[in-house]
Design a protein around this motif. Sequence first.
Motif, PDB file in Angstrom:
ATOM      1  N   ARG A  26       5.610  -7.314  18.291  1.00 52.18           N
ATOM      2  CA  ARG A  26       6.386  -6.826  17.152  1.00 52.18           C
ATOM      3  C   ARG A  26       5.474  -6.680  15.943  1.00 52.18           C
ATOM      4  NH1 ARG A  26      10.620 -11.214  16.039  1.00 52.18           N
ATOM      5  NH2 ARG A  26       8.793 -12.506  16.537  1.00 52.18           N
ATOM      6  N   GLY A  27       5.807  -5.716  15.090  1.00 52.53           N
ATOM      7  CA  GLY A  27       5.062  -5.523  13.856  1.00 52.53           C
ATOM      8  C   GLY A  27       5.745  -4.473  13.008  1.00 52.53           C
ATOM      9  N   THR A  28       5.566  -4.573  11.702  1.00 58.41           N
ATOM     10  CA  THR A  28       6.187  -3.632  10.777  1.00 58.41           C
ATOM     11  C   THR A  28       5.110  -2.786  10.115  1.00 58.41           C
ATOM     12  OG1 THR A  28       7.982  -5.191  10.334  1.00 58.41           O
ATOM     13  CG2 THR A  28       7.666  -3.389   8.757  1.00 58.41           C
ATOM     14  N   PRO A  29       5.030  -1.493  10.423  1.00 58.87           N
ATOM     15  CA  PRO A  29       4.008  -0.643   9.795  1.00 58.87           C
ATOM     16  C   PRO A  29       4.285  -0.441   8.302  1.00 58.87           C
ATOM     17  CG  PRO A  29       4.858   0.341  11.825  1.00 58.87           C
ATOM     18  CD  PRO A  29       5.778  -0.784  11.460  1.00 58.87           C
ATOM     19  N   TYR A  30       3.228  -0.361   7.549  1.00 61.87           N
ATOM     20  CA  TYR A  30       3.301  -0.013   6.129  1.00 61.87           C
ATOM     21  C   TYR A  30       1.954   0.606   5.777  1.00 61.87           C
ATOM     22  CZ  TYR A  30       0.501  -4.240   5.407  1.00 61.87           C
ATOM     23  OH  TYR A  30      -0.484  -5.185   5.456  1.00 61.87           O
ATOM     24  N   GLY A  31       1.759   0.994   4.544  1.00 58.32           N
ATOM     25  CA  GLY A  31       0.450   1.509   4.159  1.00 58.32           C
ATOM     26  C   GLY A  31       0.534   2.821   3.425  1.00 58.32           C
ATOM     27  N   HIS A  32      -0.465   3.674   3.655  1.00 57.24           N
ATOM     28  CA  HIS A  32      -0.616   4.926   2.917  1.00 57.24           C
ATOM     29  C   HIS A  32      -0.199   6.073   3.840  1.00 57.24           C
ATOM     30  CE1 HIS A  32      -2.906   2.153   0.445  1.00 57.24           C
ATOM     31  NE2 HIS A  32      -3.667   1.899   1.492  1.00 57.24           N
ATOM     32  N   PHE A  33       1.095   6.180   4.057  1.00 60.80           N
ATOM     33  CA  PHE A  33       1.568   7.139   5.049  1.00 60.80           C
ATOM     34  C   PHE A  33       1.223   8.574   4.655  1.00 60.80           C
ATOM     35  CE2 PHE A  33       5.123   4.635   7.395  1.00 60.80           C
ATOM     36  CZ  PHE A  33       4.197   3.639   7.677  1.00 60.80           C
ATOM     37  N   GLY A  34       1.173   8.857   3.364  1.00 68.79           N
ATOM     38  CA  GLY A  34       0.828  10.205   2.934  1.00 68.79           C
ATOM     39  C   GLY A  34      -0.565  10.616   3.364  1.00 68.79           C
ATOM     40  N   ASP A  35      -1.437   9.623   3.549  1.00 61.12           N
ATOM     41  CA  ASP A  35      -2.800   9.891   4.009  1.00 61.12           C
ATOM     42  C   ASP A  35      -2.966   9.616   5.500  1.00 61.12           C
ATOM     43  OD1 ASP A  35      -3.765  10.540   1.419  1.00 61.12           O
ATOM     44  OD2 ASP A  35      -3.783   8.404   0.932  1.00 61.12           O
ATOM     45  N   GLY A  36      -1.883   9.206   6.145  1.00 64.35           N
ATOM     46  CA  GLY A  36      -1.961   8.929   7.568  1.00 64.35           C
ATOM     47  C   GLY A  36      -2.583   7.589   7.906  1.00 64.35           C
ATOM     48  N   CYS A  37      -2.745   6.707   6.909  1.00 66.89           N
ATOM     49  CA  CYS A  37      -3.367   5.395   7.125  1.00 66.89           C
ATOM     50  C   CYS A  37      -2.267   4.350   7.284  1.00 66.89           C
ATOM     51  CB  CYS A  37      -4.285   5.037   5.961  1.00 66.89           C
ATOM     52  SG  CYS A  37      -5.160   3.471   6.173  1.00 66.89           S
ATOM     53  N   ILE A  38      -2.292   3.645   8.405  1.00 68.61           N
ATOM     54  CA  ILE A  38      -1.208   2.719   8.737  1.00 68.61           C
ATOM     55  C   ILE A  38      -1.735   1.293   8.769  1.00 68.61           C
ATOM     56  CG2 ILE A  38       0.527   2.071  10.447  1.00 68.61           C
ATOM     57  CD1 ILE A  38      -1.021   5.482  10.678  1.00 68.61           C
ATOM     58  N   HIS A  39      -1.104   0.429   7.998  1.00 64.21           N
ATOM     59  CA  HIS A  39      -1.365  -1.003   8.081  1.00 64.21           C
ATOM     60  C   HIS A  39      -0.226  -1.645   8.869  1.00 64.21           C
ATOM     61  CE1 HIS A  39      -4.454  -0.196   5.292  1.00 64.21           C
ATOM     62  NE2 HIS A  39      -3.729  -0.238   4.184  1.00 64.21           N
ATOM     63  N   VAL A  40      -0.542  -2.700   9.576  1.00 59.63           N
ATOM     64  CA  VAL A  40       0.496  -3.417  10.318  1.00 59.63           C
ATOM     65  C   VAL A  40      -0.030  -4.800  10.666  1.00 59.63           C
ATOM     66  CG1 VAL A  40      -0.273  -2.520  12.564  1.00 59.63           C
ATOM     67  CG2 VAL A  40       2.087  -3.312  12.288  1.00 59.63           C
ATOM     68  N   ARG A  41       0.828  -5.783  10.569  1.00 55.89           N
ATOM     69  CA  ARG A  41       0.535  -7.125  11.071  1.00 55.89           C
ATOM     70  C   ARG A  41       1.400  -7.339  12.308  1.00 55.89           C
ATOM     71  NH1 ARG A  41      -2.449 -10.220   7.165  1.00 55.89           N
ATOM     72  NH2 ARG A  41      -3.478  -8.622   5.918  1.00 55.89           N
ATOM     73  N   ILE A  42       0.777  -7.793  13.383  1.00 56.29           N
ATOM     74  CA  ILE A  42       1.437  -7.879  14.687  1.00 56.29           C
ATOM     75  C   ILE A  42       1.494  -9.336  15.127  1.00 56.29           C
ATOM     76  CG2 ILE A  42       1.310  -7.114  17.099  1.00 56.29           C
ATOM     77  CD1 ILE A  42      -0.236  -4.654  16.093  1.00 56.29           C
TER      78      ILE A  42
END
Length: 368
Positions: free
Chosen positions: A44-60
């Motif tokens: 499980r993990g919740t994506p976040y980040g700079h979606f407008g630039d296509g950069c995805i952060h997530v902690r899993i």
Amino acid sequence: SGTATRLPDGSEAWPGWEDCAVPPARLGPYLRDFRALLAQHGLRGTPYGHFGDGCIHVRIDFDLLTPPGIRRFRQFSYDLGELVVAHGGSLSGEHGDGQARAELLPKMYGPALVGLFERFKDLWDPAAGLNPGMLVRPARLDANLRFAVLPRRPVPVEFGYPQDGGDFSAAVRRCVGVAKCRTAATGSGSADVMCPSFRATGEEQHSTRGRARLLHEMLAGEVVTDGWRSAEVRDALDLCLSCKGCRSDCPVGVDMATYKAEFLHHHYADRPRPAAHHVLGRLPEWLRAAAPAAPVLNALARTPLAAVGKRLAGITPERPVPRLATEPFTRWWWRRRRESEAAPKTQAGPVVILWPDTFTNFLSPEVG
């Protein structure tokens, strides 16, 4: 990023794949495939980040403590590396590769180009002394994991740590290095108080993060080798005010005041504590006993005897002795109450409970 380290049910989640990027036009399909891959591996993990630039952060919610969990982490990393490349993406969007991804770089660049990386580094670093095992000829991505050196079983402790399953190691590893505790000053209108000792010194060891890291090293036993008796950890905790600002301000709820109390209990077990611990730890009792003689003690505090008293009490010479209130808040309150009882009765108002703290009561009653 700190908030994402805890899932809604309180379980832990970790970095490792928090920085890949894909072309923005591919973001939707990639996220759908990414979620499917998480489900396939039972993660499980919740994506976040700079979606407008296509950069995805997530902690899993990787299990990085057991061999099966680490094997799953490794397999997921390989599968996700292939998924990112299949969407025309990069394994790292803004934070760099390092050991976490270097093993997978051939998937993105190809073996031939990675071989050129190796040859280029060898030209400038033939002895392989500069940051070895990170980008070229890297260590395995599941090697040198931070938690591998921690005790496998919970260490005996005095506090309960109910949010961490009674495990002091789990409490310490709450810190993921967000560094909100390293703020130099509060902004306009900010209510943050973490971390006053860092603001005073500007030194990492006197931040909540620095102290958590030292406690981690103490538990690991590799760098800090004398456990609860560690002088390094004691000195780092010495300036902690136990204000619990981190308990409310830290996005992952690090509670350094409790960790400090835990450490000091073990550190001084079966041996004498410094004089300052007895003086300041019993300050309510000392101030209560001193209150009747406040005028005399205030006068003595302005004489050379004050320096002798501070030396005996373990208090720094630069610290001025606070002036004792000639009438503590509680005494003022009871006097005022007797006067009001003698006055003509008026309509009773709502009941108010006053609970003056030690400093308000004996040092600054005007605050109350």
